[in-house]
Scaffold this active site. Structure first.
Site, PDB file in Angstrom:
ATOM      1  N   SER A 167     -28.257  13.647 -35.045  1.00  0.00           N
ATOM      2  CA  SER A 167     -27.266  14.408 -35.748  1.00  0.00           C
ATOM      3  C   SER A 167     -27.224  14.510 -37.169  1.00  0.00           C
ATOM      4  O   SER A 167     -26.435  15.461 -37.697  1.00  0.00           O
ATOM      5  CB  SER A 167     -25.818  14.054 -35.081  1.00  0.00           C
ATOM      6  OG  SER A 167     -25.654  12.739 -35.612  1.00  0.00           O
ATOM      7  N   ASP A 183     -32.478   6.811 -33.430  1.00  0.00           N
ATOM      8  CA  ASP A 183     -32.299   7.996 -32.351  1.00  0.00           C
ATOM      9  C   ASP A 183     -33.663   8.741 -32.384  1.00  0.00           C
ATOM     10  O   ASP A 183     -34.084   9.440 -33.495  1.00  0.00           O
ATOM     11  CB  ASP A 183     -31.323   8.882 -32.883  1.00  0.00           C
ATOM     12  CG  ASP A 183     -30.739   9.847 -31.436  1.00  0.00           C
ATOM     13  OD1 ASP A 183     -31.232   9.528 -30.453  1.00  0.00           O
ATOM     14  OD2 ASP A 183     -30.165  10.620 -32.015  1.00  0.00           O
ATOM     15  N   GLU A 199     -22.333  11.301 -22.626  1.00  0.00           N
ATOM     16  CA  GLU A 199     -21.762  12.351 -23.771  1.00  0.00           C
ATOM     17  C   GLU A 199     -20.945  13.692 -23.191  1.00  0.00           C
ATOM     18  O   GLU A 199     -21.652  14.305 -22.273  1.00  0.00           O
ATOM     19  CB  GLU A 199     -22.573  12.891 -24.823  1.00  0.00           C
ATOM     20  CG  GLU A 199     -21.918  13.648 -25.796  1.00  0.00           C
ATOM     21  CD  GLU A 199     -23.023  14.144 -27.056  1.00  0.00           C
ATOM     22  OE1 GLU A 199     -23.977  13.596 -27.008  1.00  0.00           O
ATOM     23  OE2 GLU A 199     -22.460  15.037 -27.803  1.00  0.00           O
TER      24      GLU A 199
END
Ligand code: KIV
Length: 285
Positions: free
Chosen positions: A50, A88, A187
């Site tokens: 992100s 990630d 999520e």
């Protein structure tokens, strides 16, 4: 929190969950924020891809490279030496083959000192997870809204809304656990689906991002939780402090004070001894 805390390990995370204490997890991408998060007692940090949106200004996570991820993960590790850090895996760093996945997962561990890696996907990722775990690298799975597949999922929206879709997520969570993932992030999955998955997990910790209170812990995107991302605020993100407004007001004051010549003041600059100055003036003549 004390200045220095004991390094939190995988065993420590499982112990916390067994004691019924929720695990705290935030994204983080830089040294000072990592320092503050560790000081505040955050258990886990996700150096999420992100960062492509929150730090680099792309409109998706897809352009993020392994080198971007490693550089930010290294900075986070320097700021939070005793926090459990998840690296990630960015888009296409693990999808093509087991070999590529192991090599890139290894970079997070060797070059950035991460404690584990995270990758997105269900059944199709079972083989990758097995291979990475067999290489000695702990893996976190990620189900529900998986941003790298946002086009295929039809946008940033709730996943597992129908019984059939929920069943697929429940089955995927079990497959990831069996493949060796020690943690699965859900999520934007309905709360009751998250509860079922958490109750069924045996050797796996379940984490929630917008999936309700019944998981072993919670994750939030730091920039959402502190109002630092100007482009949108997801419903699931509570703003714990409006740092964005504080920074904006500070910036406006800076512009005003410099413009009005009220900054700097004598305490903001440095002086030279009179005799040195007089000598300098002489030399300049
Ligand atoms: O990159 C990230 O921060 C993530 C979260 C959206 C879970 O993967």
């Amino acid at each position: 929190m004390s200045e220095e805390r004991k390094k939190l390990t995988l065993t420590g995370l499982f112990k916390k969950a067994a004691e019924g204490k929720p695990i705290t997890w935030l994204t983080c991408y830089d040294y000072p924020t990592a320092y503050f998060q560790e000081q505040a007692g955050v258990d886990m940090i996700l150096v999420g891809d992100s960062l492509g949106m929150t730090m680099l200004g792309y409109d998706s996570t897809l352009p993020v490279s392994m080198d971007d991820m490693i550089r930010h993960s290294q900075a986070v590790r320097r700021g939070a030496p005793n926090t459990f850090i998840v690296g990630d895996m960015p888009y296409m760093s693990y999808q093509p083959s087991n070999e590529i996945a192991i090599k890139n997962a290894g970079r997070f561990m060797a070059e950035a000192g991460c404690d584990c890696i995270k990758l997105e996907g269900g059944e199709s990722m079972v083989e990758r997870i097995r291979a990475i775990v067999a290489a000695g690298i702990p893996v976190v799975g990620h189900l529900g809204l998986t941003p790298q597949s946002v086009s295929a999922l039809g946008g940033f929206k709730l996943q597992g809304k129908t019984a059939e879709a929920a069943l697929r997520i429940i089955e995927d969570a079990k497959l990831l656990e069996k493949a060796g993932a020690f943690m699965v992030l859900l999520e934007m999955v309905p709360d009751r689906v998250c509860k079922i998955i958490t109750e069924r997990a045996r050797d796996c910790l379940i984490m929630s991002l917008g999936s309700g209170p019944d998981a072993h812990g919670q994750l939030l995107i730091y920039h959402d939780a502190f109002a630092l991302y100007p482009n949108f605020k997801p419903r699931m993100a509570k703003v714990f402090a409006d740092a964005g407004s504080v920074i904006r007001a500070g910036l406006e004051s800076y512009v005003k004070e410099v413009t009005e010549k009220t900054f700097p003041q004598p305490e903001n600059w440095f002086k030279m001894a009179d005799e040195e100055y007089d000598e300098l003036v002489m030399k300049l003549k």
